[in-house]
Design a protein around this motif. Structure first.
Motif, PDB file in Angstrom:
ATOM      1  N   SER A  23      62.717  28.140  32.128  1.00 23.22           N
ATOM      2  CA  SER A  23      63.587  28.120  30.959  1.00 23.22           C
ATOM      3  C   SER A  23      63.121  29.079  29.872  1.00 23.22           C
ATOM      4  O   SER A  23      63.931  29.563  29.083  1.00 23.22           O
ATOM      5  CB  SER A  23      63.665  26.702  30.379  1.00 23.22           C
ATOM      6  N   VAL A  82      64.863  21.779  33.120  1.00 31.05           N
ATOM      7  CA  VAL A  82      65.679  22.897  32.638  1.00 31.05           C
ATOM      8  C   VAL A  82      66.808  22.378  31.755  1.00 31.05           C
ATOM      9  O   VAL A  82      67.083  22.934  30.684  1.00 31.05           O
ATOM     10  CB  VAL A  82      66.242  23.713  33.822  1.00 31.05           C
ATOM     11  N   TRP A  85      65.383  21.251  28.410  1.00 26.17           N
ATOM     12  CA  TRP A  85      64.969  22.419  27.636  1.00 26.17           C
ATOM     13  C   TRP A  85      66.181  23.079  26.983  1.00 26.17           C
ATOM     14  O   TRP A  85      66.181  23.389  25.802  1.00 26.17           O
ATOM     15  CB  TRP A  85      64.266  23.394  28.567  1.00 26.17           C
ATOM     16  N   TRP A  86      67.221  23.287  27.762  1.00 24.99           N
ATOM     17  CA  TRP A  86      68.427  23.926  27.229  1.00 24.99           C
ATOM     18  C   TRP A  86      69.114  23.027  26.212  1.00 24.99           C
ATOM     19  O   TRP A  86      69.575  23.509  25.170  1.00 24.99           O
ATOM     20  CB  TRP A  86      69.387  24.265  28.362  1.00 24.99           C
TER      21      TRP A  86
END
Length: 103
Positions: A23, A82, A85-86
């Motif tokens: 990420s 991921v 994180w996003w």
């Protein structure tokens, strides 16, 4: 009964760490505090939700028969990391842009 051996935790932690590291390539944090918060959130969510997410993704893609349990665990933890994180990155950007004192 669930297997809580050392390999169980290592697979999840490695998958979640890999997801957070990947990420970094796509959405860099603005500072060290944001990076630490997002990494910890990715790691924790990957460890907690990595197994169910891996099973869901493998079943949805129809590849359960081709993957080992370790691969399913690693891929699920990475996918959840991921996503976390996003998600946190987007929330941080939105809060930074529209947050603040009103009035």
């Amino acid at each position: 009964m669930a297997d809580f051996s050392g390999a169980f935790w290592m697979e999840r932690a490695i998958g979640a760490s890999a997801g957070a590291a990947v990420s970094l390539v796509y959405m860099l944090p603005k500072g060290s505090r944001e990076a630490a918060c997002r990494f910890l959130a990715g790691l924790i969510s990957g460890v907690v939700f990595g197994g169910p997410a891996g099973v869901f993704l493998a079943a949805r893609l129809g590849i359960v028969a081709f993957l080992s349990p370790s691969e399913i665990m690693l891929s699920g933890a990475a996918a959840v990391s991921v996503s976390a994180w996003w998600g946190l990155g987007v929330l941080a950007r939105v809060a930074g842009r529209w947050g603040g004192a009103r009035g």
